[in-house]
Scaffold this motif. Structure first.
Motif, mmCIF file in Angstrom:
data_model
loop_
_atom_site.group_PDB
_atom_site.id
_atom_site.type_symbol
_atom_site.label_atom_id
_atom_site.label_comp_id
_atom_site.label_asym_id
_atom_site.label_seq_id
_atom_site.Cartn_x
_atom_site.Cartn_y
_atom_site.Cartn_z
ATOM 1 N N SER A 79 0.859 -1.183 0.000
ATOM 2 C CA SER A 79 0.000 0.000 0.000
ATOM 3 C C SER A 79 0.899 1.238 0.000
ATOM 4 O O SER A 79 2.113 1.134 0.140
ATOM 5 N N SER A 80 0.315 2.397 -0.147
ATOM 6 C CA SER A 80 1.115 3.618 -0.065
ATOM 7 C C SER A 80 1.087 4.146 1.365
ATOM 8 O O SER A 80 0.188 3.821 2.154
ATOM 9 N N MET B 23 0.375 7.091 2.094
ATOM 10 C CA MET B 23 -0.850 7.886 2.142
ATOM 11 C C MET B 23 -2.059 7.018 2.500
ATOM 12 O O MET B 23 -2.870 7.387 3.342
ATOM 13 N N GLN B 24 -2.185 5.848 1.863
ATOM 14 C CA GLN B 24 -3.312 4.967 2.158
ATOM 15 C C GLN B 24 -3.290 4.540 3.622
ATOM 16 O O GLN B 24 -4.345 4.510 4.271
ATOM 17 N N ILE C 32 -4.509 7.525 5.690
ATOM 18 C CA ILE C 32 -5.953 7.758 5.555
ATOM 19 C C ILE C 32 -6.736 6.712 6.335
ATOM 20 O O ILE C 32 -7.687 7.035 7.046
ATOM 21 N N ARG C 33 -6.335 5.451 6.222
ATOM 22 C CA ARG C 33 -7.035 4.379 6.949
ATOM 23 C C ARG C 33 -6.992 4.597 8.463
ATOM 24 O O ARG C 33 -7.919 4.228 9.175
ATOM 25 N N ALA D 51 -4.942 14.245 1.137
ATOM 26 C CA ALA D 51 -5.058 13.333 -0.009
ATOM 27 C C ALA D 51 -6.275 13.643 -0.879
ATOM 28 O O ALA D 51 -7.052 12.760 -1.219
ATOM 29 N N GLY E 62 -6.763 11.473 -3.927
ATOM 30 C CA GLY E 62 -6.882 10.039 -3.706
ATOM 31 C C GLY E 62 -5.652 9.231 -4.059
ATOM 32 O O GLY E 62 -5.717 8.015 -4.187
ATOM 33 N N GLY E 63 -4.534 9.895 -4.242
ATOM 34 C CA GLY E 63 -3.294 9.174 -4.514
ATOM 35 C C GLY E 63 -2.852 9.201 -5.962
ATOM 36 O O GLY E 63 -2.007 8.408 -6.363
ATOM 37 N N CYS F 276 -0.739 15.406 0.367
ATOM 38 C CA CYS F 276 -0.222 14.332 1.225
ATOM 39 C C CYS F 276 1.284 14.537 1.418
ATOM 40 O O CYS F 276 2.021 13.596 1.678
ATOM 41 N N CYS G 233 1.627 9.571 -1.190
ATOM 42 C CA CYS G 233 0.978 8.674 -2.162
ATOM 43 C C CYS G 233 1.987 7.989 -3.072
ATOM 44 O O CYS G 233 1.652 6.993 -3.732
ATOM 45 N N THR H 121 5.734 3.526 -1.448
ATOM 46 C CA THR H 121 5.153 2.202 -1.231
ATOM 47 C C THR H 121 5.694 1.613 0.061
ATOM 48 O O THR H 121 6.905 1.633 0.312
#
Length: 107
Positions: A22-23, A25-26, A29-30, A38, A41-42, A49, A87, A90
């Motif tokens: 995942s990134s 950023m993800q 956000i989670r 973000a 959305g990446g 981000c 984003c 990785t």
């Protein structure tokens, strides 16, 4: 699962478990990390981000590509040597315990 440490401008930290692949950023956000907006959305299209990676940790991630460098030219907070877009980073096991500093603003 690597754990990333997000540090706010006030010094407070949040430990986040992140899935490999995942990134950054993800993962932020989670986990509802404050300061990672973000908006795109990446897609590497907004620079909301923006984060700071310690120079020593930059060796753990691939260098920024031209598209990311262009977006970093327009960040609202100070651009530093370790400025990156979350984003575009990785998550791998090598990033475990990496401290990721959040800028004081994204807008």
């Amino acid at each position: 699962m690597p754990e990333l440490i997000f540090r706010q401008p006030d010094g407070s930290t949040q430990l986040v478990s992140a899935e490999n692949g995942s990134s950054v950023m993800q993962a932020a956000i989670r986990a509802n990390v404050r300061g990672i907006e973000a908006e795109c959305g990446g897609a590497c299209a907004c620079a909301t981000c923006h984060v700071y990676i310690a120079p020593s940790d930059l060796l753990l991630i691939p260098a920024a590509k031209e598209e990311e460098e262009d977006m970093l030219d327009g960040v609202c907070a100070e651009r530093r040597e370790g400025s990156r877009l979350a984003c575009q980073i990785t998550v791998t096991d090598a990033l475990g315990d990496m401290i990721i500093d959040i800028p004081d603003r994204q807008y």
